[in-house]
Write an enzyme that holds these catalytic residues in place. Structure first.
Site, PDB file in Angstrom:
ATOM      1  N   LYS A 121      60.201  10.444  26.672  1.00  0.00           N
ATOM      2  CA  LYS A 121      59.032   9.617  26.963  1.00  0.00           C
ATOM      3  C   LYS A 121      59.199   8.880  28.294  1.00  0.00           C
ATOM      4  CE  LYS A 121      56.845   5.356  26.371  1.00  0.00           C
ATOM      5  NZ  LYS A 121      57.260   3.933  26.422  1.00  0.00           N
ATOM      6  N   ASP A 139      53.695   7.306  23.159  1.00  0.00           N
ATOM      7  CA  ASP A 139      54.331   6.135  22.569  1.00  0.00           C
ATOM      8  C   ASP A 139      53.733   5.891  21.192  1.00  0.00           C
ATOM      9  OD1 ASP A 139      51.830   5.062  23.019  1.00  0.00           O
ATOM     10  OD2 ASP A 139      52.543   3.328  24.151  1.00  0.00           O
TER      11      ASP A 139
END
Length: 211
Positions: A121, A139
């Site tokens: 991420k 997220d």
């Protein structure tokens, strides 16, 4: 609506709601963005933005940061949580950037993910926002909304990312992931909406009256 219809509707409506998508984390370079994203793990962007000015005043390049004692980094970033792990990662990745990459943040997913404290991420955010490489960082907000909007049945962010990449045009990914985050924070929060009350959930799932 079918899934592809929902995706098209969301793409259009989110563009109307958020035509501008400023990056929430304050930064001045790929390196400072990398550090800010690393700090944002299990921490709000607001708190990160309160902490990073002092950190970057001390050191805003890997060459400077590698010489800062880990204890000093830890003292500054403590409000972000997980400070022992994050401070060690910041120190070590700074040394690696200098020793292996000429002090530059690599423009490569694999090389970024090899750095301490940098997962997929974090690498995706840096690739998307610093280098303009299409990526879809997922997220908790995006995972929650993608599930709520029935765009994915993924049980984790990896599957959610794959499903969203299939649904949305590649050239929309970098902006869209921020638009979804902004919408999730402003309207479709975990507590304020259960998929029935906010603007987009109503548009997507409102039942038409029987005739």
């Amino acid at each position: 609506m079918l899934k592809q219809q929902r995706a098209a509707h969301l793409l259009r409506r989110l563009e109307e709601l958020y035509p501008e998508t400023p990056i929430p984390l304050d930064h001045t370079s790929p390196y400072t963005l990398l550090i800010a994203v690393l700090l944002s793990a299990q921490c709000t962007d607001v708190r990160v933005n309160l902490v990073t000015p002092a950190l970057f005043a001390l050191a805003d390049t890997p060459e400077k940061m590698m010489h800062v004692p880990v204890e000093e980094i830890r003292a500054i970033i403590r409000p972000c949580g997980l400070s022992p792990r994050k401070s060690a990662a910041i120190s070590e990745l700074s040394k690696i950037l200098v020793e292996k990459h000429g002090g530059q943040v690599p423009r490569d997913f694999g090389l970024l993910e090899e750095l301490p404290g940098v997962g997929h991420k974090t690498a995706s955010v840096v690739m998307a926002q610093s280098f303009g490489v299409p990526a879809f960082p997922v997220d908790t907000h995006i995972h929650r909304l993608a599930t709520r909007w029935k765009l994915t049945s993924g049980k984790n962010v990896i599957q959610t990312e794959r499903d969203l990449k299939r649904l949305f045009p590649r050239d929309s990914w970098n902006k869209l992931h921020l638009q979804i985050i902004f919408y999730g924070r402003e309207y479709c929060t975990a507590r304020a909406c259960d998929g029935k009350f906010c603007l987009l959930c109503t548009e997507l799932f409102a039942k038409k009256p029987s005739i």
